[in-house]
Design a protein around this motif. Structure first.
Motif, PDB file in Angstrom:
ATOM      1  N   ASP A  33      -7.125  17.406   0.036  1.00 49.07           N
ATOM      2  CA  ASP A  33      -5.800  17.425  -0.571  1.00 49.07           C
ATOM      3  C   ASP A  33      -4.801  16.706   0.326  1.00 49.07           C
ATOM      4  O   ASP A  33      -3.668  16.471  -0.052  1.00 49.07           O
ATOM      5  N   MET A  34      -5.239  16.376   1.520  1.00 50.72           N
ATOM      6  CA  MET A  34      -4.361  15.692   2.476  1.00 50.72           C
ATOM      7  C   MET A  34      -4.674  14.198   2.431  1.00 50.72           C
ATOM      8  O   MET A  34      -5.731  13.768   2.910  1.00 50.72           O
ATOM      9  N   MET A  35      -3.795  13.418   1.817  1.00 49.60           N
ATOM     10  CA  MET A  35      -4.058  11.986   1.687  1.00 49.60           C
ATOM     11  C   MET A  35      -4.090  11.289   3.049  1.00 49.60           C
ATOM     12  O   MET A  35      -4.775  10.296   3.235  1.00 49.60           O
ATOM     13  N   SER A  36      -3.333  11.847   4.002  1.00 46.62           N
ATOM     14  CA  SER A  36      -3.366  11.303   5.376  1.00 46.62           C
ATOM     15  C   SER A  36      -4.789  11.284   5.907  1.00 46.62           C
ATOM     16  O   SER A  36      -5.212  10.331   6.558  1.00 46.62           O
ATOM     17  N   ASP A  37      -5.537  12.360   5.639  1.00 45.87           N
ATOM     18  CA  ASP A  37      -6.920  12.443   6.115  1.00 45.87           C
ATOM     19  C   ASP A  37      -7.829  11.494   5.336  1.00 45.87           C
ATOM     20  O   ASP A  37      -8.744  10.913   5.895  1.00 45.87           O
ATOM     21  N   LEU A  39      -6.955   8.644   4.143  1.00 48.53           N
ATOM     22  CA  LEU A  39      -6.684   7.314   4.683  1.00 48.53           C
ATOM     23  C   LEU A  39      -7.356   7.104   6.036  1.00 48.53           C
ATOM     24  O   LEU A  39      -7.695   5.992   6.410  1.00 48.53           O
ATOM     25  N   LEU A  52      -4.684  17.631  -5.616  1.00 48.67           N
ATOM     26  CA  LEU A  52      -3.331  17.070  -5.544  1.00 48.67           C
ATOM     27  C   LEU A  52      -3.111  16.130  -6.725  1.00 48.67           C
ATOM     28  O   LEU A  52      -3.992  15.363  -7.079  1.00 48.67           O
ATOM     29  N   ASN A  54      -0.221  13.897  -7.578  1.00 51.08           N
ATOM     30  CA  ASN A  54       0.949  13.018  -7.658  1.00 51.08           C
ATOM     31  C   ASN A  54       0.532  11.537  -7.609  1.00 51.08           C
ATOM     32  O   ASN A  54      -0.614  11.229  -7.310  1.00 51.08           O
ATOM     33  N   GLN A  56       0.892   9.334  -5.528  1.00 59.55           N
ATOM     34  CA  GLN A  56       0.396   8.850  -4.231  1.00 59.55           C
ATOM     35  C   GLN A  56      -1.121   9.002  -4.098  1.00 59.55           C
ATOM     36  O   GLN A  56      -1.744   8.318  -3.288  1.00 59.55           O
ATOM     37  N   ARG A  59      -2.227   5.759  -5.482  1.00 56.98           N
ATOM     38  CA  ARG A  59      -1.900   4.726  -4.491  1.00 56.98           C
ATOM     39  C   ARG A  59      -2.905   4.731  -3.346  1.00 56.98           C
ATOM     40  O   ARG A  59      -3.366   3.693  -2.903  1.00 56.98           O
ATOM     41  N   THR A  60      -3.203   5.929  -2.860  1.00 62.60           N
ATOM     42  CA  THR A  60      -4.152   6.052  -1.746  1.00 62.60           C
ATOM     43  C   THR A  60      -5.508   5.489  -2.161  1.00 62.60           C
ATOM     44  O   THR A  60      -6.120   4.712  -1.421  1.00 62.60           O
TER      45      THR A  60
ATOM     46  N   ILE B  44      -4.557  -0.453   3.949  1.00 59.53           N
ATOM     47  CA  ILE B  44      -4.491   0.917   4.466  1.00 59.53           C
ATOM     48  C   ILE B  44      -3.432   1.020   5.568  1.00 59.53           C
ATOM     49  O   ILE B  44      -2.580   1.913   5.559  1.00 59.53           O
ATOM     50  N   TYR B  47       0.111   0.553   4.172  1.00 61.71           N
ATOM     51  CA  TYR B  47       0.484   1.712   3.342  1.00 61.71           C
ATOM     52  C   TYR B  47       0.891   2.888   4.224  1.00 61.71           C
ATOM     53  O   TYR B  47       1.898   3.558   3.964  1.00 61.71           O
ATOM     54  N   GLU B  48       0.139   3.135   5.279  1.00 60.18           N
ATOM     55  CA  GLU B  48       0.509   4.189   6.240  1.00 60.18           C
ATOM     56  C   GLU B  48       1.917   3.922   6.788  1.00 60.18           C
ATOM     57  O   GLU B  48       2.742   4.832   6.888  1.00 60.18           O
ATOM     58  N   GLY B 105       0.849  15.625   0.412  1.00 57.28           N
ATOM     59  CA  GLY B 105      -0.428  15.159   0.944  1.00 57.28           C
ATOM     60  C   GLY B 105      -0.318  14.224   2.138  1.00 57.28           C
ATOM     61  O   GLY B 105      -1.297  13.620   2.552  1.00 57.28           O
ATOM     62  N   PHE B 106       0.886  14.147   2.708  1.00 60.30           N
ATOM     63  CA  PHE B 106       1.083  13.257   3.854  1.00 60.30           C
ATOM     64  C   PHE B 106       1.657  14.033   5.033  1.00 60.30           C
ATOM     65  O   PHE B 106       1.995  15.197   4.912  1.00 60.30           O
ATOM     66  N   ALA B 108       0.087  14.323   8.193  1.00 59.07           N
ATOM     67  CA  ALA B 108      -0.907  15.041   8.996  1.00 59.07           C
ATOM     68  C   ALA B 108      -0.932  14.542  10.434  1.00 59.07           C
ATOM     69  O   ALA B 108      -1.735  15.000  11.240  1.00 59.07           O
ATOM     70  N   MET B 110      -1.653  11.448  11.321  1.00 56.04           N
ATOM     71  CA  MET B 110      -2.758  10.496  11.488  1.00 56.04           C
ATOM     72  C   MET B 110      -2.315   9.052  11.247  1.00 56.04           C
ATOM     73  O   MET B 110      -3.088   8.117  11.450  1.00 56.04           O
ATOM     74  N   ASN B 114      -4.097   5.769  12.869  1.00 61.37           N
ATOM     75  CA  ASN B 114      -4.928   5.094  11.871  1.00 61.37           C
ATOM     76  C   ASN B 114      -4.563   3.621  11.741  1.00 61.37           C
ATOM     77  O   ASN B 114      -5.424   2.760  11.576  1.00 61.37           O
TER      78      ASN B 114
END
Lengths: 114, 141
Positions: A33-37, A39, A52, A54, A56, A59-60, B44, B47-48, B105-106, B108, B110, B114
């Motif tokens: 559920d964590m898009m950061s992870d 990516l 999740l 949304n 994003q 997008r991810t 990637i 986008y980050e 979801g953002f 974290a 990273m 990354n």
């Protein structure tokens, strides 16, 4: 070989968007559920399992060349998310299964296909 | 290939549009015939950076992409709050993102590590109160 369509059938899922990818092959999967992870850790040609909902998430997937997203726990995304997925060529599948069950089923399928 | 430069504007504080610029960059690189694995790395990383800009730079910023036959150079420049401690900001898991961003979801912690992982050359400069600039280079040859 496991295709996007195989994933939908295996999870008794409903295809919400991106029918163009149904015959495409997938190589692995990730539940997050964590898009950061996502990516930071996911390889390409993967299926993303998430709760999740949304834009994003799409997008991810787009940035990572993920062609298939499975929404778990019977959740359904809004029209904006479906529209964006169709636009970007990302398949959306909704399944009633929980994250644990959905991941487990596909994991077993990947192992038996080896 | 001749030298090509594109510039994209990132509006600050509008999470619904976060990723628009990266999406356009990805499309433009595809049109130039850049190898897919390199496009993925650029997309990637950028986008980050774009997400970071939207979260932390209320006034937004811009992304410049320069392509020549040897490499792709991306410069992400914002006029946000700046980063007081870059060493801390570069460590995995460290974040100052608010809860509402984490709920999306953002955040974290990273993002910056990354970006460094995907780029061949990574450089960040920041001044508190003035903004942050991230330069990333991706080798083509």
């Amino acid at each position: 070989m496991i295709t996007v369509n195989n994933v939908a059938e295996l999870l008794d899922g409903k295809i919400l968007a991106g029918e163009c990818n149904l015959s495409e092959e997938v190589h692995s999967a990730c539940g997050a559920d964590m898009m950061s992870d996502v990516l930071a850790f996911v390889k390409d040609k993967a299926v993303l399992f998430t709760g999740l909902m949304n834009p994003q998430v799409i997008r991810t997937a787009e940035m990572m060349d993920i062609i298939c997203i499975v929404f778990v726990r019977g959740k359904l995304p809004g029209e904006d998310v479906i529209e964006l997925a169709n636009e970007r060529g990302v398949t959306l599948i909704a399944t009633k299964l929980r994250m644990f069950e959905a991941c487990g089923k596909l994991y077993a399928e990947f192992n038996s296909a080896k | 290939m001749e030298n090509l430069t594109f510039t994209y504007t990132v509006p600050g504080d509008d999470f619904t549009r976060a990723g628009d610029a990266s999406s356009k960059i990805k499309k433009n690189l595809r049109e130039l015939g850049i190898p897919p694995a390199i496009i993925r790395a650029v997309a990637i990383a950028v986008y980050e950076g774009e997400i970071n800009m939207v979260i932390h730079a209320k006034t937004g910023g811009d992304i410049t992409v320069d392509v020549n036959e040897k490499q792709i150079t991306t410069v992400l420049k914002d006029t946000g709050c700046g980063i007081p401690d870059l060493t801390l900001a570069m460590s995995e898991g460290w974040t100052t993102a608010p809860d509402e961003v984490r709920a999306l979801g953002f955040g974290a912690g990273m993002g910056l590590p990354n970006m460094k992982k995907y780029a061949d050359i990574f450089d960040i400069t920041s001044e508190v109160g003035k903004g942050t600039t991230v330069t990333m280079k991706f080798n083509l040859a």
